[in-house]
Enzyme design. Structure first.
Site, PDB file in Angstrom:
ATOM      1  N   TYR A  49      36.321  35.550  33.530  1.00 24.64           N
ATOM      2  CA  TYR A  49      35.237  34.620  33.260  1.00 24.64           C
ATOM      3  C   TYR A  49      33.910  35.217  33.738  1.00 24.64           C
ATOM      4  O   TYR A  49      32.850  34.843  33.280  1.00 24.64           O
ATOM      5  CB  TYR A  49      35.457  33.301  34.005  1.00 24.64           C
ATOM      6  CG  TYR A  49      36.506  32.365  33.443  1.00 24.64           C
ATOM      7  CD1 TYR A  49      37.389  32.759  32.433  1.00 24.64           C
ATOM      8  CD2 TYR A  49      36.608  31.058  33.929  1.00 24.64           C
ATOM      9  CE1 TYR A  49      38.351  31.870  31.933  1.00 24.64           C
ATOM     10  CE2 TYR A  49      37.550  30.170  33.435  1.00 24.64           C
ATOM     11  CZ  TYR A  49      38.424  30.575  32.441  1.00 24.64           C
ATOM     12  OH  TYR A  49      39.361  29.696  31.965  1.00 24.64           O
ATOM     13  N   GLY A  50      34.025  36.126  34.701  1.00 27.87           N
ATOM     14  CA  GLY A  50      32.834  36.628  35.396  1.00 27.87           C
ATOM     15  C   GLY A  50      31.872  37.437  34.556  1.00 27.87           C
ATOM     16  O   GLY A  50      30.765  37.743  34.987  1.00 27.87           O
ATOM     17  N   CYS A  80      38.097  29.083  40.892  1.00 29.45           N
ATOM     18  CA  CYS A  80      37.311  30.201  40.361  1.00 29.45           C
ATOM     19  C   CYS A  80      35.836  30.021  40.738  1.00 29.45           C
ATOM     20  O   CYS A  80      35.228  29.000  40.412  1.00 29.45           O
ATOM     21  CB  CYS A  80      37.476  30.210  38.846  1.00 29.45           C
ATOM     22  SG  CYS A  80      36.553  31.496  38.024  1.00 29.45           S
ATOM     23  N   ASN A  81      35.279  31.015  41.409  1.00 28.87           N
ATOM     24  CA  ASN A  81      33.867  30.935  41.805  1.00 28.87           C
ATOM     25  C   ASN A  81      32.956  30.905  40.588  1.00 28.87           C
ATOM     26  O   ASN A  81      31.951  30.199  40.573  1.00 28.87           O
ATOM     27  CB  ASN A  81      33.486  32.132  42.662  1.00 28.87           C
ATOM     28  CG  ASN A  81      34.012  32.025  44.066  1.00 28.87           C
ATOM     29  OD1 ASN A  81      33.282  31.699  44.990  1.00 28.87           O
ATOM     30  ND2 ASN A  81      35.294  32.271  44.252  1.00 28.87           N
ATOM     31  N   THR A  82      33.317  31.703  39.579  1.00 27.76           N
ATOM     32  CA  THR A  82      32.485  31.742  38.379  1.00 27.76           C
ATOM     33  C   THR A  82      32.473  30.367  37.714  1.00 27.76           C
ATOM     34  O   THR A  82      31.413  29.854  37.333  1.00 27.76           O
ATOM     35  CB  THR A  82      33.026  32.809  37.399  1.00 27.76           C
ATOM     36  OG1 THR A  82      33.094  34.055  38.088  1.00 27.76           O
ATOM     37  CG2 THR A  82      32.140  32.941  36.186  1.00 27.76           C
ATOM     38  N   GLU A 161      43.111  43.914  41.541  1.00 28.94           N
ATOM     39  CA  GLU A 161      44.278  43.720  40.668  1.00 28.94           C
ATOM     40  C   GLU A 161      45.154  44.967  40.609  1.00 28.94           C
ATOM     41  O   GLU A 161      46.339  44.882  40.316  1.00 28.94           O
ATOM     42  CB  GLU A 161      43.836  43.240  39.288  1.00 28.94           C
ATOM     43  CG  GLU A 161      43.281  41.837  39.426  1.00 28.94           C
ATOM     44  CD  GLU A 161      43.201  41.028  38.148  1.00 28.94           C
ATOM     45  OE1 GLU A 161      43.541  41.545  37.078  1.00 28.94           O
ATOM     46  OE2 GLU A 161      42.778  39.866  38.249  1.00 28.94           O
ATOM     47  N   CYS A 193      33.923  35.192  45.237  1.00 29.51           N
ATOM     48  CA  CYS A 193      34.828  35.490  44.124  1.00 29.51           C
ATOM     49  C   CYS A 193      36.247  35.389  44.667  1.00 29.51           C
ATOM     50  O   CYS A 193      36.506  35.813  45.803  1.00 29.51           O
ATOM     51  CB  CYS A 193      34.567  36.897  43.588  1.00 29.51           C
ATOM     52  SG  CYS A 193      35.781  37.423  42.353  1.00 29.51           S
ATOM     53  N   THR A 194      37.125  34.842  43.859  1.00 33.93           N
ATOM     54  CA  THR A 194      38.504  34.627  44.305  1.00 33.93           C
ATOM     55  C   THR A 194      39.200  35.896  44.790  1.00 33.93           C
ATOM     56  O   THR A 194      40.058  35.831  45.664  1.00 33.93           O
ATOM     57  CB  THR A 194      39.345  34.080  43.129  1.00 33.93           C
ATOM     58  OG1 THR A 194      39.088  34.895  41.988  1.00 33.93           O
ATOM     59  CG2 THR A 194      39.027  32.639  42.846  1.00 33.93           C
ATOM     60  N   HIS A 195      38.849  37.027  44.178  1.00 35.55           N
ATOM     61  CA  HIS A 195      39.565  38.266  44.503  1.00 35.55           C
ATOM     62  C   HIS A 195      39.100  38.915  45.813  1.00 35.55           C
ATOM     63  O   HIS A 195      39.832  39.680  46.425  1.00 35.55           O
ATOM     64  CB  HIS A 195      39.369  39.298  43.397  1.00 35.55           C
ATOM     65  CG  HIS A 195      40.121  38.996  42.145  1.00 35.55           C
ATOM     66  ND1 HIS A 195      39.927  37.835  41.428  1.00 35.55           N
ATOM     67  CD2 HIS A 195      41.069  39.697  41.484  1.00 35.55           C
ATOM     68  CE1 HIS A 195      40.717  37.853  40.371  1.00 35.55           C
ATOM     69  NE2 HIS A 195      41.421  38.974  40.372  1.00 35.55           N
TER      70      HIS A 195
HETATM   71  N1  DGL Z   1      38.145  34.101  39.375  1.00 37.93           N
HETATM   72  C1  DGL Z   1      36.882  34.785  39.174  1.00 37.93           C
HETATM   73  C2  DGL Z   1      35.874  34.309  40.237  1.00 37.93           C
HETATM   74  O1  DGL Z   1      36.228  33.829  41.290  1.00 37.93           O
HETATM   75  C3  DGL Z   1      37.056  36.285  39.213  1.00 37.93           C
HETATM   76  C4  DGL Z   1      37.752  36.870  37.991  1.00 37.93           C
HETATM   77  C5  DGL Z   1      36.990  36.593  36.699  1.00 37.93           C
HETATM   78  O2  DGL Z   1      35.948  37.216  36.450  1.00 37.93           O
HETATM   79  O3  DGL Z   1      37.435  35.727  35.966  1.00 37.93           O
HETATM   80  O4  DGL Z   1      34.705  34.408  40.024  1.00 37.93           O
END
Ligand code: DGL
Length: 272
Positions: A49-50, A80-82, A161, A193-195
């Protein structure tokens, strides 16, 4: 899609993310609230999504919330932060019947309460999360006068990942993105960001022990706990909660990454 009741304490908690990263939030919620049933949706077919526009992220987020509501969830966590940055106000407007918790307010509230003397803070995240300005606005509102530095770090997601948590390439990428922020001597860095919590160790090493490297997952779980208590929605049984995972792409590859993130075996993964 049919919606079912969202008001019962025995209903599950819904969490969605663009993919596997939201499992960092799932893990903290599971630790803090062991007796809750949880339904996780990872939109693995449409990740990332980012890099997508705000309009697209809003559309996907609404569809994800619809799906979770069809599973009868009592709250929705936007892990998801995005998606939190791009769509939270739209989701709240669209689904007034359910409490929706994003990852930004909990961490900003934590900083306001515990680190209010900060004068300079940085936030790192995906391109869409950072360009939305959502973190920056929330921080400036909570701590008027604070200087907020921000930096999109798009290569962090694929590094995580690939499991490259402790790797010289990751260290080089960290330095490439964050040397200016390190030189600016910020008091805290928010992992937006989640990661990124998976890179907390190398990031903490890079910034040094005096800088607070803060991830959102734990604070989001704490906020969820307060909301459930406030709304009398906490499941008060003493039986371990069930986990159900839904993905929009391969079940097998989700299982593999999920087990790497969660460090326990993951069954109950379904394709939708
Ligand atoms: N889950 C997304 C976030 O926390 C990171 C991965 C994405 O770009 O979808 O922003």
């Amino acid at each position: 899609m049919a919606r079912t009741s969202v008001n019962s304490s025995s209903s599950p908690i819904g969490i969605f993310d663009s993919g596997v990263g939201g499992l960092t939030v799932f893990k903290e919620v599971r630790k803090l609230l062991p007796f809750e049933d949880m339904v996780y949706l990872g939109d693995t077919a449409r990740v990332p999504y980012g890099t997508k526009s705000q309009e697209v992220v809003i559309k996907y987020s609404i569809q994800n919330a619809e799906f979770l509501l069809s599973k009868g969830v009592k709250t929705i966590i936007v892990a998801c932060n995005t998606a939190s940055a791009a769509s939270l106000p739209y989701l709240k407007d669209h689904f007034p019947e359910v409490e929706i918790i994003g990852v930004i307010s909990p961490v900003v509230r934590y900083i306001k309460t515990n680190l209010h003397s900060l004068t300079k803070v940085a936030v790192v995240g995906t391109k869409t999360a950072i360009t939305s300005g959502a973190y920056q606005r929330a921080l400036q509102e909570a701590l008027p006068g604070v200087k907020v530095l921000s930096k999109p770090c798009p290569l962090f997601v694929p590094l995580v990942e690939e499991g490259m948590f402790d790797h010289r390439v990751t260290d080089a990428v960290i330095d490439m993105y964050l040397s200016e922020i390190r030189e600016a001597k910020v008091g805290a860095v928010i992992l937006g960001c989640t990661h990124y919590p998976m890179l907390k160790k190398p990031l903490q090493k890079y910034f040094g022990e005096k800088v607070a490297v803060i991830d959102t997952a734990f604070h989001t779980a704490v906020s969820l706990d307060s909301v459930l208590c406030e709304k009398s929605l906490k499941n008060d049984r003493s039986v371990d909660g069930r986990n159900e995972f839904y993905v929009t792409d391969s079940v097998e590859s989700f299982k593999k990454t999920a087990e790497l993130f969660l460090k326990f075996s993951v069954d109950q993964v379904f394709h939708i």
